[in-house]
Design a protein around this motif. Structure first.
Motif, PDB file in Angstrom:
ATOM      1  N   VAL A  37      -5.840  -4.183  -0.157  1.00 22.13           N
ATOM      2  CA  VAL A  37      -5.637  -3.254  -1.275  1.00 22.13           C
ATOM      3  C   VAL A  37      -4.405  -3.582  -2.119  1.00 22.13           C
ATOM      4  N   THR A  38      -3.679  -4.605  -1.746  1.00 21.24           N
ATOM      5  CA  THR A  38      -2.511  -5.008  -2.535  1.00 21.24           C
ATOM      6  C   THR A  38      -2.849  -5.264  -4.003  1.00 21.24           C
ATOM      7  N   PRO A  39      -4.015  -5.861  -4.314  1.00 21.93           N
ATOM      8  CA  PRO A  39      -4.336  -6.058  -5.743  1.00 21.93           C
ATOM      9  C   PRO A  39      -4.462  -4.755  -6.534  1.00 21.93           C
ATOM     10  N   CYS A  40      -4.501  -3.622  -5.845  1.00 19.42           N
ATOM     11  CA  CYS A  40      -4.637  -2.328  -6.522  1.00 19.42           C
ATOM     12  C   CYS A  40      -3.296  -1.737  -6.958  1.00 19.42           C
ATOM     13  N   LEU A  41      -2.205  -2.297  -6.496  1.00 21.08           N
ATOM     14  CA  LEU A  41      -0.896  -1.678  -6.710  1.00 21.08           C
ATOM     15  C   LEU A  41      -0.555  -1.447  -8.176  1.00 21.08           C
ATOM     16  N   ASP A  42      -0.828  -2.400  -9.047  1.00 18.13           N
ATOM     17  CA  ASP A  42      -0.501  -2.203 -10.469  1.00 18.13           C
ATOM     18  C   ASP A  42      -1.274  -1.028 -11.054  1.00 18.13           C
ATOM     19  N   PHE A  43      -2.517  -0.868 -10.657  1.00 17.42           N
ATOM     20  CA  PHE A  43      -3.314   0.274 -11.124  1.00 17.42           C
ATOM     21  C   PHE A  43      -2.781   1.577 -10.528  1.00 17.42           C
ATOM     22  N   LEU A  44      -2.467   1.566  -9.237  1.00 20.26           N
ATOM     23  CA  LEU A  44      -2.037   2.783  -8.554  1.00 20.26           C
ATOM     24  C   LEU A  44      -0.627   3.227  -8.932  1.00 20.26           C
ATOM     25  N   THR A  45       0.123   2.344  -9.577  1.00 18.11           N
ATOM     26  CA  THR A  45       1.475   2.702 -10.035  1.00 18.11           C
ATOM     27  C   THR A  45       1.552   2.764 -11.564  1.00 18.11           C
ATOM     28  N   ASP A  46       0.399   2.891 -12.205  1.00 13.33           N
ATOM     29  CA  ASP A  46       0.314   3.099 -13.664  1.00 13.33           C
ATOM     30  C   ASP A  46       0.761   1.908 -14.493  1.00 13.33           C
ATOM     31  N   LYS A  47       0.732   0.703 -13.941  1.00 13.57           N
ATOM     32  CA  LYS A  47       1.121  -0.480 -14.710  1.00 13.57           C
ATOM     33  C   LYS A  47      -0.057  -1.063 -15.487  1.00 13.57           C
ATOM     34  N   THR A  48      -1.273  -0.773 -15.035  1.00 14.24           N
ATOM     35  CA  THR A  48      -2.477  -1.214 -15.740  1.00 14.24           C
ATOM     36  C   THR A  48      -3.424  -0.020 -15.874  1.00 14.24           C
ATOM     37  N   ASN A  49      -4.322  -0.096 -16.829  1.00 10.29           N
ATOM     38  CA  ASN A  49      -5.250   1.012 -17.064  1.00 10.29           C
ATOM     39  C   ASN A  49      -6.494   0.981 -16.193  1.00 10.29           C
ATOM     40  N   THR A  50      -6.851  -0.193 -15.728  1.00  9.28           N
ATOM     41  CA  THR A  50      -8.026  -0.322 -14.868  1.00  9.28           C
ATOM     42  C   THR A  50      -7.670  -1.208 -13.678  1.00  9.28           C
ATOM     43  N   PRO A  51      -8.313  -0.948 -12.545  1.00  8.16           N
ATOM     44  CA  PRO A  51      -8.033  -1.818 -11.393  1.00  8.16           C
ATOM     45  C   PRO A  51      -8.662  -3.191 -11.608  1.00  8.16           C
ATOM     46  N   PRO A  52      -7.973  -4.243 -11.199  1.00 11.86           N
ATOM     47  CA  PRO A  52      -8.563  -5.575 -11.334  1.00 11.86           C
ATOM     48  C   PRO A  52      -9.720  -5.748 -10.346  1.00 11.86           C
TER      49      PRO A  52
END
Length: 121
Positions: A37-52
């Motif tokens: 789930v590490t690739p989800c971190l940017d999405f889960l911390t509001d850094k990206t709008n959609t999960p990769p």
């Protein structure tokens, strides 16, 4: 004697390979769980709008790799502990992640979810 020995060794080799191929997969370690789930971190911390894509793939693999309640419980506890150390963790995004990734999860994903409820269901 030699003609009996070769078929016997062949049979042993086939049996060993068959047993090895039918062994159930080992349970995920906490480190393996977190890496999925590490690739989800940017999405889960509001850094990206959609999960990769790797985020959704990792979430799906995590769900598939934890079929038993005990494995789900271990993964839940691992991820809750890891999440407690992540600043700017967006709870709304965590709750929404399965829907955004189009993955069906039969229990809520939330930092407030009591992992023991997985065992009770």
């Amino acid at each position: 004697m030699k003609s009996v020995y070769v078929p016997f060794l062949s049979l042993v080799a086939v049996l060993v390979l068959t047993v090895a191929a039918t062994e159930p997969p080992k349970a995920l370690t906490c480190e393996e769980t977190k890496s999925l789930v590490t690739p989800c971190l940017d999405f889960l911390t509001d850094k990206t709008n959609t999960p990769p894509t790797p985020c959704c793939q990792g979430l799906n693999k995590l769900i598939v790799s934890t079929p038993t309640k005990e494995e789900k419980l271990a993964a839940c506890k691992c991820l809750k502990e890891a999440a407690s150390h992540i600043p700017n963790f967006d709870v709304g995004r965590v709750n929404n992640l399965p829907k955004v990734c189009n993955i069906n999860v039969n229990y809520p994903i939330s930092k407030d979810f009591d992992c023991e409820n997985i065992i009770k269901n």
